[in-house]
Each structure stands twice: as C-alpha cells, then as structure tokens.
Write an enzyme that holds these catalytic residues in place. Structure first.
Site, mmCIF file in Angstrom:
data_model
loop_
_atom_site.group_PDB
_atom_site.id
_atom_site.type_symbol
_atom_site.label_atom_id
_atom_site.label_comp_id
_atom_site.label_asym_id
_atom_site.label_seq_id
_atom_site.Cartn_x
_atom_site.Cartn_y
_atom_site.Cartn_z
ATOM 1 N N ARG A 1 -21.419 -17.629 15.155
ATOM 2 C CA ARG A 1 -22.404 -16.550 15.059
ATOM 3 C C ARG A 1 -23.706 -17.056 15.664
ATOM 4 O O ARG A 1 -24.078 -18.230 15.484
ATOM 5 C CB ARG A 1 -22.665 -16.167 13.596
ATOM 6 C CG ARG A 1 -21.566 -15.372 12.934
ATOM 7 C CD ARG A 1 -21.457 -13.920 13.443
ATOM 8 N NE ARG A 1 -20.434 -13.198 12.740
ATOM 9 C CZ ARG A 1 -19.172 -13.056 13.161
ATOM 10 N NH1 ARG A 1 -18.788 -13.581 14.302
ATOM 11 N NH2 ARG A 1 -18.302 -12.356 12.461
ATOM 12 N N HIS B 1 -19.510 -11.990 23.320
ATOM 13 C CA HIS B 1 -18.835 -11.904 22.013
ATOM 14 C C HIS B 1 -17.380 -11.430 22.186
ATOM 15 O O HIS B 1 -16.953 -10.449 21.574
ATOM 16 C CB HIS B 1 -19.606 -10.965 21.068
ATOM 17 C CG HIS B 1 -19.265 -11.208 19.608
ATOM 18 N ND1 HIS B 1 -20.165 -11.064 18.586
ATOM 19 C CD2 HIS B 1 -18.106 -11.592 19.003
ATOM 20 C CE1 HIS B 1 -19.582 -11.344 17.432
ATOM 21 N NE2 HIS B 1 -18.319 -11.663 17.668
HETATM 22 N N1 LIG Z 1 -16.856 -14.932 18.484
HETATM 23 C C1 LIG Z 1 -15.840 -14.287 17.975
HETATM 24 O O1 LIG Z 1 -15.221 -13.464 18.657
HETATM 25 C C2 LIG Z 1 -15.385 -14.605 16.565
HETATM 26 C C3 LIG Z 1 -14.147 -14.091 16.160
HETATM 27 C C4 LIG Z 1 -13.703 -14.427 14.880
HETATM 28 C C5 LIG Z 1 -14.462 -15.251 14.047
HETATM 29 N N2 LIG Z 1 -15.655 -15.725 14.471
HETATM 30 C C6 LIG Z 1 -16.459 -16.611 13.593
HETATM 31 O O2 LIG Z 1 -15.660 -17.713 13.184
HETATM 32 C C7 LIG Z 1 -15.984 -18.020 11.819
HETATM 33 C C8 LIG Z 1 -14.910 -18.882 11.177
HETATM 34 O O3 LIG Z 1 -13.746 -18.127 10.902
HETATM 35 P P1 LIG Z 1 -12.547 -18.718 10.007
HETATM 36 O O4 LIG Z 1 -11.528 -17.641 9.876
HETATM 37 O O5 LIG Z 1 -12.089 -20.024 10.522
HETATM 38 O O6 LIG Z 1 -13.310 -18.950 8.610
HETATM 39 P P2 LIG Z 1 -12.797 -19.736 7.299
HETATM 40 O O7 LIG Z 1 -11.301 -19.819 7.298
HETATM 41 O O8 LIG Z 1 -13.485 -19.109 6.156
HETATM 42 O O9 LIG Z 1 -13.329 -21.227 7.517
HETATM 43 C C9 LIG Z 1 -14.669 -21.586 7.420
HETATM 44 C C10 LIG Z 1 -14.792 -23.104 7.570
HETATM 45 O O10 LIG Z 1 -16.185 -23.430 7.610
HETATM 46 C C11 LIG Z 1 -16.446 -24.454 6.632
HETATM 47 N N3 LIG Z 1 -17.792 -24.304 6.083
HETATM 48 C C12 LIG Z 1 -18.373 -23.214 5.517
HETATM 49 N N4 LIG Z 1 -19.625 -23.484 5.113
HETATM 50 C C13 LIG Z 1 -19.853 -24.780 5.430
HETATM 51 C C14 LIG Z 1 -20.952 -25.647 5.265
HETATM 52 N N5 LIG Z 1 -22.089 -25.245 4.682
HETATM 53 N N6 LIG Z 1 -20.830 -26.928 5.695
HETATM 54 C C15 LIG Z 1 -19.688 -27.356 6.274
HETATM 55 N N7 LIG Z 1 -18.595 -26.580 6.455
HETATM 56 C C16 LIG Z 1 -18.684 -25.304 6.043
HETATM 57 C C17 LIG Z 1 -15.415 -24.227 5.540
HETATM 58 O O11 LIG Z 1 -15.294 -25.418 4.774
HETATM 59 P P3 LIG Z 1 -14.181 -25.560 3.602
HETATM 60 O O12 LIG Z 1 -12.859 -25.758 4.343
HETATM 61 O O13 LIG Z 1 -14.621 -26.749 2.876
HETATM 62 O O14 LIG Z 1 -14.242 -24.258 2.841
HETATM 63 C C18 LIG Z 1 -14.178 -23.877 6.386
HETATM 64 O O15 LIG Z 1 -13.555 -25.052 6.839
HETATM 65 C C19 LIG Z 1 -16.170 -16.634 11.207
HETATM 66 O O16 LIG Z 1 -16.939 -16.694 10.019
HETATM 67 C C20 LIG Z 1 -16.891 -15.880 12.320
HETATM 68 O O17 LIG Z 1 -18.287 -16.010 12.158
HETATM 69 C C21 LIG Z 1 -16.138 -15.411 15.719
#
Ligand SMILES: NC(=O)c1ccc[n+]([C@@H]2O[C@H](COP(=O)([O-])OP(=O)(O)OC[C@H]3O[C@@H](n4cnc5c(N)ncnc54)[C@H](OP(=O)(O)O)[C@@H]3O)[C@@H](O)[C@H]2O)c1
Length: 319
Positions: free
Chosen positions: A234, A282
């Site tokens: 983001r 995006h």
């Molecule tokens: N550009 C695009 O087209 C697009 C598309 C889809 C998603 N995204 C972005 O990608 C992000 C990730 O998606 P996801 O499905 O992989 O999410 P997810 O499964 O919820 O994983 C989030 C990861 O971030 C870690 N995390 C969260 N807060 C943290 C912190 N303060 N310090 C260190 N690590 C932290 C979590 O740690 P833990 O494992 O310890 O919980 C987890 O490993 C989404 O939230 C979205 O913003 C972008």
C-alpha cells in the site's frame, strides 16, 4: 427493523465496489448459494434484508446502515479500505479475500520486478535511450539477497517462488515464522539485521497503524548501497520524499512501485519522471470472481449460519 429483529426476507448479500464487476460476482455466488438475495450498493433505501456485505472501499458510514449485517467480506486481500471507516459497525466480523489467482499474480509481479533489477533491465532501458552498448553481467542469483517484508498468504508464496528461482531469500514478519528455503526474522528488534542483509526489499505488509510510514529513510539507510525497493503493498507504507532522497543520493539503485498515497498517482508527482522508478497502476494482483468465489461463497454460508469466517481479520492488529 433493528439488528436483533428478524430480517423480513431471506439473507441478502450487498455488493459494493467501483472496481469489481457486480454481474460476474452475482453469477458466481447465486449459482453456488441458491436463494441468495443479491443487491448492489451503496445507498440502498430498504436495507433490512442485507446480512452479508462483499465490498471494496465502501463509502465511510455506509456499512452502519445495514442493521442485520452478520459479516463484512473484503474484495481484496487488504482490509485497510474497510477499517478506515470511522463509523464501521462494531462487532461485525470481517474476512480477507484469499484467491489462488490473486496470489499467483502477486508472485509473478514480485518475481518479475526482482528479476528486472537483478538482470539490470532497468539499467538497459536507460542505456537504450542513449544508444549505449555496455556489457554488464549480474552476480549469481544465489548471492542476490531478496528480503520479503510480510510472510502472510502473499509474502510466503512470493518468498517460495523467489527461492525456487535461485535467489537467497529471507523474510520478516510480526511473529516468528518458518518458511522453507528462507531465513526468517520477526519484530521491530530484528528489522535492522534483516535490512542489513537485503539487496532487493519486497514489501508485502498490510497497511496498519504499525506499518504506516514504515518504509522511511531509516529503513533505506539500513539497506546496503545499491539496493532496490519493490512495493506492491500500500502506498501509505512509503515516505515518498525519503525514497526520492535515497535514490537521488545513489544509496538505492531503483524502485518498482504499484501503490501510492493517492491513486491515480497525480500527474505532477515526481515518481512519474524519476529515471530510477518504475510506476505501475495498482495492477500487481486482483481478485477474480471465478477463482475467489469458492472461498467467498463458503464465507457467505458461514455468515448466514452464524459460524466463524475463514481468513478472519483481527481489527486490533488491523489485518
Ligand atoms: N498491489 C496489489 O494489487 C495488491 C493486491 C493484493 C494485496 N495487496 C497488499 O498485500 C498485503 C498483504 O496481503 P496478504 O494476503 O499476504 O496478508 P496477510 O496474509 O494478512 O499477511 C500479512 C503479513 O504481514 C505481517 N505483518 C503485519 N503487520 C506487521 C508488522 N507490524 N510487522 C511485521 N510484520 C507484519 C504479518 O505477520 P504475521 O505472520 O506475524 O501475522 C503477515 O506475515 C495486503 O494487506 C494488501 O495491502 C496488494
């Protein structure tokens, strides 16, 4: 009729998104859940039958208008577009989208960006504009250290695919985590060690109060000289001016950015013209109704039956 009242019709789903196709989602969901009412918002006047909301960036204050809402399902992997509503109804469970196609697309994006920097296509693109013929060969990929911030659904898949392509992969998450083929770090205290050993920094963190503005000058200074940034998470995680400063000083060699504070990226933003920045609009990954519908339909059934959702969000942690 209030939240505790009996809905006047069988459960209906409310769809809100300015980006996703309501007809495609209707096809996928009503064929899987016979009798499901399907209504497209925002701004329905008669809202009592709505029990589930499937949304991308609903207008602030919209979701509190549905008194019988049992679940809010995100049309994206992130949920910052829901949690940023100051009037979000309390206590209604929220779930993220987990779609195998979205995961594959994100890993393609990350792999492409990492390989582009590794094989210096960014440099050759600049050279071509000057008709410059200059041999350059990369180090062995095994010596190029790619650090993935966030080891959730997307980060873990990207890390595995980077490792399968020969990169030296490491990851950083909030809590301790094991990923096959990758060295892992966790928490703020291990961040600097992780960064010191990262040549290509890939950010796949969610936007939360703890991650907003995390990609700043301190993070860039902890990376080795010549490192790259890939940010498809983001825009608000990044301090734009700090990145530009790190690129202009020569400390960072390049950046691939998919997400921005304001989208579309304003035409006068310096990223558009920066020679070391690749801007994509995006498009790193998106949810596809055909592949995401099984998980969403299962969550609709669970919500209507009052059972716990798959991929629930912890509103305290913000993801
Ligand atoms: N550009 C695009 O087209 C697009 C598309 C889809 C998603 N995204 C972005 O990608 C992000 C990730 O998606 P996801 O499905 O992989 O999410 P997810 O499964 O919820 O994983 C989030 C990861 O971030 C870690 N995390 C969260 N807060 C943290 C912190 N303060 N310090 C260190 N690590 C932290 C979590 O740690 P833990 O494992 O310890 O919980 C987890 O490993 C989404 O939230 C979205 O913003 C972008």
């Amino acid at each position: 009729m209030g939240r505790r009242g009996k809905p006047s019709a069988p459960g209906a789903l409310l769809f809100i998104s300015h980006l996703d196709d309501p007809a495609a989602w209707k096809r996928e969901l009503t064929s899987r859940i016979p009798g499901l009412g399907y209504r497209v918002g925002p701004g329905l006047t008669d809202a009592d039958d709505v029990e589930v909301a499937l949304v991308w960036a609903p207008p602030p204050g919209e979701l509190k208008r549905y008194p019988n809402l049992k679940a809010i399902l995100s049309l994206g992997a992130g949920v910052d577009h829901i949690l940023n509503d100051p009037e979000l109804p309390r206590g209604v469970p929220i779930a993220r989208l987990v779609d195998p196609m979205l995961t594959r697309l994100m890993s393609e994006y990350v792999l492409l960006a990492a390989l582009r920097h590794h094989r210096e296509f960014d440099v050759f693109e600049r050279h071509q504009r000057r008709r410059l013929w200059e041999y350059r060969f990369p180090p062995d990929a095994a010596r190029r250290r790619v650090g993935v911030m966030g080891l959730g659904v997307l980060g873990a898949d990207a890390a595995a695919k980077l490792a399968a392509n020969g990169f030296a992969v490491q990851g950083w998450s909030r809590r301790p985590k094991r990923i096959a083929g990758a060295r892992t770090y966790h928490g703020p205290r291990q961040l600097e060690r992780f960064l010191n050993a990262t040549d290509v920094l890939v950010c796949l963190l969610p936007l939360t109060p703890a991650t907003r503005g995390l990609l700043d000058r301190r993070v860039f200074a902890a990376l080795p000289k010549g490192a790259f940034l890939v940010n498809p998470s983001r825009g608000a995680l990044l301090v734009d001016d700090d990145l530009i400063e790190a690129l202009d000083s020569g400390h960072l060699a390049g950046a691939t950015l998919d997400v921005f504070h304001r989208e579309p990226l304003p035409r006068d933003h310096p990223f558009w013209r920066h020679p070391k920045v690749l801007v994509t609009p995006h498009i790193a990954a998106a949810g596809y109704p055909e592949t995401a519908a099984p998980q969403v339909a299962e969550n609709v059934r669970r919500a209507l039956a009052g059972r716990p959702l798959l991929h629930p969000v912890d509103p305290e942690a913000g993801y």
